[in-house]
Design an enzyme around this catalytic site. Structure first.
Site: not given
Ligand code: FAD
Length: 837
Positions: A14, A38, A42, A276, A279-280, A283, A427, A435
């Site tokens: 994103t 990408s 979920c 600075p 950014y992060a 999860d 409604y 309600k």
């Molecule tokens: P991610 O989308 O996990 O992406 C992180 C990526 O970084 C990974 O592909 C990893 O390989 C890569 N990476 C990590 N370290 C390194 C590195 N050092 N070098 C290169 N690449 C690296 N959330 C909801 O809100 N609703 C849902 O229904 C839901 N269902 C889910 C079902 C499942 C099975 C799972 C696993 C998660 C679900 N989630 C859901 C949670 C949601 O997918 C995560 O919160 C979201 O994807 C987090 O985004 P992110 O970018 O932080 O991490």
């Protein structure tokens, strides 16, 4: 400007797309350790379950598309192994070529996500044990299920993903067992809301153990032996570990960036780390929860995506966008029900020391008179002074998602419960009621805040001292007879004004009904008649019943199923379903010979479906049938008890997508057949055995055996201390909470430990009595118990007393039925002798 992004899924992808949309010139490179970017994490459980049929649908973007449409460079299978913030460089390992390079950046974005938590349990890395986070893990699970056709799976951890996997594996025909360390599934909601999920899982034939964990895994040929902390052993073909995740913050830590107490990367409101230029998002970050103020990690896709947009804005436009934190809005489908939460739970507020009030309301998804209305239970949590909305949890079948979104919007904008009363919703009968359930929650909370109603909660009423508190059940006698709170007095709402002399003024009065509405009327009547200390039981008997029932269902063994009436049946040994004592019971296999009268009671709340059934049955001739559809979950149990009590026959009971369908045949006089018993006229003997005194136990069994030998049907209902009489000599080890252990220490271990009510003399009296009985050839209590079982005496252990005293089924002798008070009341209907011992 050169912008590097670590992680190419939710947050990373994103950020990259937004960056390009607002800056055409930047050089943007994504490094992704895996083979995909990408993709829809979920959707992974649903691909395994076959709901999402095509694997390609999981991939929202590909590197080729990103390059062609966005001029974004994606390096798959490239893991970032180090960050040097001083030199503004990262070290990247090409996992396929096994080479390492360094890359420089102007701005760096971390979105590395989280990794599944794998505790150091012996055997945890065995073949057949999976975690689910990435596409390769998904492929491995799917292939295992497709090719090895497992019959039995164990899911360790009952969070959202664990339960989604339970449903999807179950849909693939796998018998699923869930093992959960906590006392409930879905820890993000409060106990009484999870209790509704427990009751739903029971109807789906999913086995689950609560308050138990795995102590070891052992691979044996093609199977895995899972030993639980309680000592129980389960053999399964596969295991899914869904214990939890933890942030991938190691890289950030190594680079000297600050990591918070939760283990997540610390960021400011612009999602900037302590450096600075870095950014992060997603999860991996920690951010204060807007309600509790506590540092929190949000493992949700929505916030990760929105943070990505903020990060891109701040990199391109300077720190112009701020992040307000996540209120943890989440939703999950669990078989036929939807469970959703937003804001803070009661548990988390308790932990944070923030004062709150809660109410529970039960509403319908849309107008009850329009077909298909489904029940919905809402817990609303709010500030005790200002009414600020702090959290909401909803369990229901339809329309849960839109109500939780309304609640989330209100919370997000610092709304109060007064705002809920004014929410203007679209409604029309198929969609809502004039309600809306959210308005109703607002009205009830407003009444509480303005002192027009006082709510008390199920756990404050459970086991209350009846000398101090009077429980008044204001439902109809029919509803009360089907099941009520032990010790409650039934004064229907329509009689309450004329029966005030039965309600003392010097006690706390708790009024309750099915869901709380009639009790509110009763509460108002009492208050306006000068009663000072009156409470309404929040959520009514519906909440009380599901929260105080047995929660787990570890009684399912190889051939047993828990029926919708909570009796245990042995399934399909010879094609016939039998009750636990071996009697054939009506099953879906029974054919319909008579064209039934169809009754649609969907949308009616308890007792509506039962009253409707009664009306229809009353108008029929014996032998005629009614096929009634209802959506009130309590109907499944109530209809079985009601049929037994009224002498009608429950021919079939089905549940699908939240609709319960009962086929009921009007009974002939003196001819009643039910799932658990066959009774005739009022010739039975019933006894409540409350005491654990040896002499009283002997007296009750002497009378029971005597009555049985005279051809009477005898039911002994063992409650509270009386349960000790039913305990086995050699009991298996079962997990117990603290109170359960205390009762275990204090109470007699079984019939041999019972003391005399008088002249016990530290055990000398009871020993003398046993000797005397033996010398006079009087059978021992043990022998009398077995004689009673052999002569068909029903020994019923009170479910509620067992739960309160922490007694589990395994501790009781074989042949004991476990049931609620409805079962006993039902037996008294056919009894002309009823004793309390
Ligand atoms: P991610 O989308 O996990 O992406 C992180 C990526 O970084 C990974 O592909 C990893 O390989 C890569 N990476 C990590 N370290 C390194 C590195 N050092 N070098 C290169 N690449 C690296 N959330 C909801 O809100 N609703 C849902 O229904 C839901 N269902 C889910 C079902 C499942 C099975 C799972 C696993 C998660 C679900 N989630 C859901 C949670 C949601 O997918 C995560 O919160 C979201 O994807 C987090 O985004 P992110 O970018 O932080 O991490």
């Amino acid at each position: 400007m050169r912008i590097l992004i670590i992680g190419g899924v939710a947050g990373g992808a994103t950020t990259a797309a937004r960056l390009r949309r607002i800056n055409e010139d930047a050089e943007i490179v994504i490094f992704e350790r895996g083979r995909h970017i990408s993709y829809a994490n979920c959707g992974l459980p649903y691909y395994i379950g076959g709901v999402i049929e095509e694997r390609d649908r999981l991939f929202v973007q590909t590197p080729e598309n990103f390059l062609a449409n966005y001029r974004l460079v994606v390096r798959l299978r490239h893991e970032v192994t180090a960050i040097d913030p001083d030199r503004k460089e990262i070290t990247v390992r090409d996992l396929d070529a096994d080479t390492e390079t360094t890359e420089s950046y102007d701005k760096l974005v971390l979105s590395p996500g989280a990794e599944p938590f794998k505790p150091p349990i012996p055997g945890i890395n065995s073949d057949g044990i999976f975690t689910l986070r990435s596409v390769p893990e998904t492929d491995a699970i799917k292939e295992f299920v497709d090719t090895r056709k497992p019959k039995r799976a164990v899911i360790v951890g009952a969070g959202f993903i664990g339960l989604e996997m339970a449903e999807n594996l179950h849909d693939r025909g796998v018998f699923v067992t869930i093992v959960e360390m906590a006392q409930q599934v879905m820890n993000v909601v409060d106990f009484e809301m999870a209790a509704m999920v427990h009751q739903h899982l029971k109807t789906k034939h999913v086995e689950f153990y609560l308050r138990d964990g795995v102590s070891s895994f052992e691979k044996r040929d093609n199977e895995i032996l899972i030993t639980l902390k309680s000592g129980r052993e389960i053999v399964a073909d596969m295991v899914i570990l869904s214990i939890g995740v933890r942030p991938e913050s190691g890289l950030a830590k190594q680079a000297g960036l600050e990591v918070g107490i939760t283990g997540g990367i610390a960021v400011n409101e612009h999602l900037q780390t302590t450096n600075p230029d870095i950014y992060a998002c997603g999860d991996a970050i920690e951010f204060p929860n807007p309600i509790t103020g506590q540092p929190t990690i949000t493992y949700l896709a929505g916030p990760a995506n929105k943070q990505g947009r903020i990060v891109a804005n701040n990199i391109v436009f300077g720190n112009t966008s701020t992040y307000g934190g996540s209120i943890q809005t989440a939703v999950a489908k669990v078989f036929d029900i939807t469970v959703a939460t937003t804001g803070a739970s009661e548990k988390s507020l308790e932990k944070a020391g923030i004062p709150y009030k809660t109410i529970i309301t039960h509403s319908s998804s849309h107008a009850g008179y329009y077909p298909g209305a489904m029940p919905m239970s809402i817990k609303t949590i709010f500030g005790p002074e200002n009414g600020r909305l702090l959290g909401a949890q909803i369990v229901g079948y339809e329309g849960v998602d839109k109500r939780i979104d309304l609640m989330a919007t209100a919370i997000r904008h610092n709304g109060t419960v007064y705002d809920l009363t004014e929410i203007e919703h679209a409604y029309a009968p198929p969609y809502s009621s004039a309600k809306d359930p959210v308005n109703i929650a607002g009205f009830v909370a407003e009444n509480v805040l303005r002192g027009r109603s006082r709510h008390i909660h199920w756990h404050q009423v459970m086991g209350c001292d009846l000398n101090e508190m009077m429980l008044v059940d204001v439902r109809t006698p029919d509803e009360h007879a089907i099941g009520s709170i032990e010790g409650a007095v039934n004064i229907p709402l329509y009689e309450i004004r004329d029966r005030l002399d039965e309600i003392p003024r010097d006690k706390t009065i708790v009024v309750f009904c099915g869901v709380g509405l009639r009790a509110y009327h009763a509460e108002r009547v009492l208050i306006q008649n000068g009663y000072a200390d009156v409470f309404n039981l929040s959520g009514g008997y519906k909440t009380f019943e599901s929260a105080t029932e047995k929660q787990s269902n570890e009684d399912i063994y190889a051939h047993d199923i828990i029926g919708k009436d909570d009796h245990i049946y042995q399934a399909e040994i010879d094609g016939v379903t039998r009750s636990a004592d071996g009697h054939p019971v009506p099953s879906p296999a029974v054919g319909i010979e008579v064209e039934p009268i169809a009754v649609d009671a969907r949308g009616l709340q308890c007792p509506g479906p039962i009253l409707r059934l009664k009306k229809e049955i009353d108008a029929l001739e014996p032998g005629a049938r009614v096929l009634e559809a209802a959506t009130d979950p309590g109907f499944a149990r109530d209809v079985a008890s009601w049929c037994t009590m009224t002498g009608n026959t429950l021919v079939r009971l089905d549940e699908s997508d939240g609709t319960i369908t009962a086929l009921v045949e009007k009974g002939w006089p003196r001819s009643v057949t039910t799932a658990s018993t066959t009774t005739g006229a009022t010739t039975g003997t019933t006894m409540v055995v409350f005491s654990d005194d040896l002499d009283r136990a002997l007296a009750s069994l002497v009378i029971a055996n005597g009555a049985a030998s005279a051809g009477k049907e005898v039911t002994l209902f063992f409650t509270f201390w009386g349960l000790s009489i039913l305990k086995r000599d050699r009991k298996p080890r079962v997990p117990k909470d603290m109170m359960g252990r205390m009762f275990g220490w204090m109470l007699p271990g079984g019939p041999r430990d019972l003391a005399l009510s008088k002249m016990n003399m530290a055990g000398i009296g009871s020993a003398m009595m046993r000797n005397r009985m033996s010398s006079k050839n009087v059978d021992s209590l043990d022998t009398m118990l077995h004689q009673a079982i052999e002569s068909g005496v029903r020994l019923v252990a009170c479910q509620m007393s067992m739960d309160v005293m922490g007694v589990s089924r395994e501790e009781l002798i074989d042949g004991v039925e476990i049931a609620g008070v409805a079962s006993y009341i039902e037996a008294t209907e056919h009894s002309n002798l009823n004793l309390f011992v």
